[in-house]
Structures are given as structure tokens and as C-alpha cells.
Design a protein around this motif. Structure first.
Motif, PDB file in Angstrom:
ATOM      1  N   LYS A 159     -42.626  43.750  -5.818  1.00 24.46           N
ATOM      2  CA  LYS A 159     -44.351  43.017  -5.908  1.00 24.46           C
ATOM      3  C   LYS A 159     -44.536  41.691  -5.571  1.00 24.46           C
ATOM      4  N   ASP A 160     -43.997  41.123  -4.434  1.00 23.46           N
ATOM      5  CA  ASP A 160     -44.172  39.626  -4.107  1.00 23.46           C
ATOM      6  C   ASP A 160     -43.541  40.536  -2.758  1.00 23.46           C
ATOM      7  N   SER A 161     -45.262  39.616  -1.609  1.00 26.76           N
ATOM      8  CA  SER A 161     -45.160  40.002  -0.433  1.00 26.76           C
ATOM      9  C   SER A 161     -44.950  38.660  -0.088  1.00 26.76           C
ATOM     10  N   GLN A 162     -43.525  38.957   0.169  1.00 29.58           N
ATOM     11  CA  GLN A 162     -42.216  37.755   1.077  1.00 29.58           C
ATOM     12  C   GLN A 162     -42.491  37.743   2.854  1.00 29.58           C
ATOM     13  N   LYS A 163     -42.717  36.539   3.350  1.00 33.54           N
ATOM     14  CA  LYS A 163     -42.300  36.889   4.829  1.00 33.54           C
ATOM     15  C   LYS A 163     -40.615  37.228   5.206  1.00 33.54           C
ATOM     16  N   TYR A 164     -40.349  37.768   5.996  1.00 24.86           N
ATOM     17  CA  TYR A 164     -39.128  38.515   6.569  1.00 24.86           C
ATOM     18  C   TYR A 164     -38.826  38.529   7.760  1.00 24.86           C
ATOM     19  N   MET A 165     -38.348  38.306   8.365  1.00 25.57           N
ATOM     20  CA  MET A 165     -37.862  37.875  10.125  1.00 25.57           C
ATOM     21  C   MET A 165     -37.025  38.966  10.704  1.00 25.57           C
ATOM     22  N   TRP A 166     -37.062  39.794  11.493  1.00 24.65           N
ATOM     23  CA  TRP A 166     -36.519  40.959  12.020  1.00 24.65           C
ATOM     24  C   TRP A 166     -35.885  40.573  12.650  1.00 24.65           C
ATOM     25  N   PHE A 167     -34.143  41.061  12.973  1.00 29.81           N
ATOM     26  CA  PHE A 167     -33.524  40.888  13.881  1.00 29.81           C
ATOM     27  C   PHE A 167     -33.002  42.293  14.881  1.00 29.81           C
ATOM     28  N   TYR A 168     -32.744  42.252  15.837  1.00 30.03           N
ATOM     29  CA  TYR A 168     -32.118  43.388  16.697  1.00 30.03           C
ATOM     30  C   TYR A 168     -30.775  43.123  16.992  1.00 30.03           C
ATOM     31  N   PHE A 169     -29.813  44.044  17.139  1.00 25.74           N
ATOM     32  CA  PHE A 169     -28.720  42.942  17.460  1.00 25.74           C
ATOM     33  C   PHE A 169     -28.089  44.348  18.498  1.00 25.74           C
ATOM     34  N   GLY A 170     -28.709  45.461  19.328  1.00 25.59           N
ATOM     35  CA  GLY A 170     -28.475  46.226  19.795  1.00 25.59           C
ATOM     36  C   GLY A 170     -28.531  45.849  20.923  1.00 25.59           C
ATOM     37  N   GLY A 197     -45.954  46.417  13.653  1.00 21.55           N
ATOM     38  CA  GLY A 197     -46.310  45.301  14.098  1.00 21.55           C
ATOM     39  C   GLY A 197     -45.483  45.150  15.343  1.00 21.55           C
ATOM     40  N   THR A 198     -44.194  44.331  16.625  1.00 24.87           N
ATOM     41  CA  THR A 198     -44.144  44.403  17.869  1.00 24.87           C
ATOM     42  C   THR A 198     -42.733  43.086  17.311  1.00 24.87           C
ATOM     43  N   PHE A 199     -41.296  43.684  18.750  1.00 23.91           N
ATOM     44  CA  PHE A 199     -41.658  42.522  18.637  1.00 23.91           C
ATOM     45  C   PHE A 199     -40.815  41.969  19.968  1.00 23.91           C
ATOM     46  N   PHE A 200     -41.069  40.588  20.240  1.00 24.33           N
ATOM     47  CA  PHE A 200     -41.729  39.867  21.348  1.00 24.33           C
ATOM     48  C   PHE A 200     -41.323  38.962  22.048  1.00 24.33           C
ATOM     49  N   GLU A 201     -41.271  38.187  23.123  1.00 26.45           N
ATOM     50  CA  GLU A 201     -40.284  37.172  23.589  1.00 26.45           C
ATOM     51  C   GLU A 201     -40.856  35.749  22.368  1.00 26.45           C
ATOM     52  N   ASN A 202     -42.074  35.581  22.199  1.00 28.52           N
ATOM     53  CA  ASN A 202     -42.071  34.158  22.190  1.00 28.52           C
ATOM     54  C   ASN A 202     -42.165  33.691  20.470  1.00 28.52           C
ATOM     55  N   ALA A 203     -41.207  35.558  19.655  1.00 33.44           N
ATOM     56  CA  ALA A 203     -41.119  35.652  18.541  1.00 33.44           C
ATOM     57  C   ALA A 203     -40.163  35.125  17.737  1.00 33.44           C
ATOM     58  N   GLU A 204     -38.479  34.791  19.437  1.00 32.51           N
ATOM     59  CA  GLU A 204     -37.510  34.869  19.079  1.00 32.51           C
ATOM     60  C   GLU A 204     -37.559  33.124  18.905  1.00 32.51           C
ATOM     61  N   VAL A 205     -36.302  33.597  17.506  1.00 26.69           N
ATOM     62  CA  VAL A 205     -35.500  32.231  16.710  1.00 26.69           C
ATOM     63  C   VAL A 205     -34.644  31.544  17.600  1.00 26.69           C
ATOM     64  N   SER A 206     -34.110  32.045  18.383  1.00 22.00           N
ATOM     65  CA  SER A 206     -33.404  31.433  19.318  1.00 22.00           C
ATOM     66  C   SER A 206     -33.469  31.704  20.911  1.00 22.00           C
ATOM     67  N   GLU A 208     -31.004  34.129  22.411  1.00 22.09           N
ATOM     68  CA  GLU A 208     -30.268  35.140  22.533  1.00 22.09           C
ATOM     69  C   GLU A 208     -30.867  35.730  21.958  1.00 22.09           C
ATOM     70  N   SER A 209     -31.775  35.862  20.762  1.00 19.65           N
ATOM     71  CA  SER A 209     -32.619  36.724  19.646  1.00 19.65           C
ATOM     72  C   SER A 209     -33.658  37.349  19.432  1.00 19.65           C
ATOM     73  N   VAL A 210     -33.906  38.547  19.567  1.00 27.14           N
ATOM     74  CA  VAL A 210     -34.984  39.524  19.304  1.00 27.14           C
ATOM     75  C   VAL A 210     -35.958  39.356  18.178  1.00 27.14           C
ATOM     76  N   ASN A 211     -37.388  39.046  17.767  1.00 28.04           N
ATOM     77  CA  ASN A 211     -36.825  38.916  16.358  1.00 28.04           C
ATOM     78  C   ASN A 211     -38.429  39.485  16.534  1.00 28.04           C
ATOM     79  N   MET A 212     -38.608  39.731  15.242  1.00 19.01           N
ATOM     80  CA  MET A 212     -40.037  40.170  14.789  1.00 19.01           C
ATOM     81  C   MET A 212     -40.621  39.678  13.368  1.00 19.01           C
ATOM     82  N   PRO A 213     -41.534  38.776  13.415  1.00 18.94           N
ATOM     83  CA  PRO A 213     -42.105  38.027  11.990  1.00 18.94           C
ATOM     84  C   PRO A 213     -42.471  39.546  10.806  1.00 18.94           C
ATOM     85  N   SER A 214     -43.068  39.244   9.602  1.00 24.70           N
ATOM     86  CA  SER A 214     -43.488  40.587   9.411  1.00 24.70           C
ATOM     87  C   SER A 214     -43.000  40.258   8.021  1.00 24.70           C
TER      88      SER A 214
END
Length: 243
Positions: A159-170, A197-206, A208-214
Motif C-alpha cells: 500500500k506504499d508507493s515508493q520510488k524504484y530504479m530499474w536496471f537492465y543487464f542484458g 515508462g521507458t528506459f532512456f539515456e538521461n536516466a542512467e545512474v552510471s 554503463e547502466s541502462v535505467n528507468m525510474p518508476s
């Protein structure tokens, strides 16, 4: 004996004299043939098929009548052909629709198999990164080392809406493709939409990372299977525990 043949103003007169029968018949036939040729050239819409239409050479010639009948026959034939082509096209469209429907059913069945097959919790692991500044960092990940994973507040609370960062390792390029996140609880049949949403370059945490905030929210406690769809196709699944 006097006979008349009229067609487009042509009048042929001959007397049936026994001595001159052959000569008169030849002259008559010549004039008739010339008249028929004249008629054919005057009718611009006449086709080759119409030109070879059988013509009676005795008595009154009904050339126009034959041409009208032939035209009607051709029109009916064209209508039948068009109707046949239309039916064929409709049949092809129905076949394509059936094929697409069957493909969707197969895809849905495959998704259901994946959803029902495995409910083992996804592994937890540490993912190390190096930022642009040269500093190093690490993230606690729930997910698949060669696929999708999430990091954020753990344990996940219901029941809590929390922010999670997605990583793609493929290795696939999934940038800027529409992503839909769904979830289904173990023991239940219906899934619900969690995030889009979408994975986009400006969302990368580093670099070499592929990320999507959610933001993720689960309505109740239990074991949940998180379904990741990319371009409407099931791409990966993550199983998490919600407390």
C-alpha cells in the motif's frame, strides 16, 4: 420479285431473274458486307469480340441488337469478376485476422504458462558501478543478473508507493521503447497495471547502466510476480515478496 435490305440508310434492290441470279446475289452480298463494315467502324466501343459476332447474311441484319446483347454479357461478366475479387479479398482479410488472432492466443497462452510456471523469489545481489566522477557505488538488486532488476526501499511494503530504479543487464537495445509493468499476486488470476515508462539515456545512474525510474505500489502483502512488457511483449519477470 423485289427484295429490300435496310441498315443505316442502305437499300439493296434485286430481282430474282433466273438468268441473272448469281450476278445479283454477288452484288447484293458485296453491298451487305460493305454495310456491315461501315456499321462496325461507326460503333467506337465495339471490341474485337463484337466484330467477330455471327451475322446473319439473309434478310434483315440485327447488328446493333447483337452488340447490345454482347455488351450486356460483358458487363455481367465484369460484375461477376469484381464480386469474385471482392470475395477473395474479404476472404484474405479474414484469413489474416484469423492468423493474428491465433498468434495472440498463442502469445497469451505462453504468457500464462510463464506466469503460472515459477513462483520462486528472484535472487538478491549487489551491483557495483563507477560514476562519471570516478567514485564507486553499489546497489542492492532484486531480479535477474542477465535481465531486469530493481533497487529501492527494501523490504517492499504493501500500500506504499515508493520510488524504484530499474536496471537492465542484458545486451539488447531497449532505449525509448514503451515499457509496461504489470503485477499478479500468487493465488490470484487477474493482473493489474503498475507503471508505464521507458528506459532512456538521461536516466542512467552510471555511464554503463541502462535505467528507468518508476514508482511501484502493491495493494496487499504476499508473493507478487512483476511482469515487464516491452512493446506489448512479455520481456522478463521478477518475483518479489511484499510485506
Amino acid at each position: 420479285m423485289l427484295g429490300n435490305v435496310r441498315e443505316l440508310g442502305l437499300i439493296v434492290e434485286f430481282k430474282m431473274d433466273p438468268k441473272k441470279t448469281i450476278i445479283q446475289l454477288r452484288s447484293c452480298l458485296t453491298k451487305i458486307v460493305n454495310a456491315v463494315v461501315k456499321i462496325m467502324f461507326q460503333i467506337k466501343s465495339c471490341t474485337k469480340e463484337a466484330i467477330i459476332t455471327p451475322i446473319k447474311l439473309m434478310g434483315v441484319f440485327y447488328v446493333k441488337k447483337h452488340l447490345v446483347v454482347l455488351s450486356l454479357i460483358i458487363m455481367v461478366g465484369l460484375l461477376v469478376a469484381c464480386s469474385s475479387n471482392s470475395n477473395n479479398e474479404s476472404g484474405n482479410e479474414l484469413e489474416v485476422s484469423k492468423e493474428e488472432s491465433e498468434a495472440q492466443k498463442i502469445s497469451s497462452k505462453n504468457d500464462e504458462t510463464i506466469i503460472e510456471k515459477n513462483w520462486e523469489l528472484s535472487p538478491e545481489f549487489i551491483h557495483s558501478v563507477e560514476y562519471e566522477s570516478g567514485e564507486k557505488g553499489a546497489y542492492e538488486i532484486r531480479g535477474n543478473k542477465d535481465g531486469m532488476g530493481i533497487t529501492g526501499p527494501f523490504p517492499i511494503m504493501a500500500k506504499d508507493s515508493q520510488k524504484y530504479m530499474w536496471f537492465y543487464f542484458g545486451s539488447e537495445n531497449i532505449y525509448d521503447k514503451p515499457v509496461k509493468i504489470k503485477a499478479i499476486k500468487k493465488g490470484e488470476e487477474d493482473s493489474f497495471d503498475v507503471y508505464s515508462g521507458t528506459f532512456f539515456e538521461n536516466a542512467e545512474v552510471s555511464p554503463e547502466s541502462v535505467n528507468m525510474p518508476s514508482h511501484l505500489r502493491f495493494p496487499s502483502t504476499g508473493t507478487w510476480k512483476v511482469l515487464v512488457y516491452i512493446e506489448e511483449e512479455l520481456f522478463d519477470t521478477i518475483i518479489v515478496k511484499v510485506e
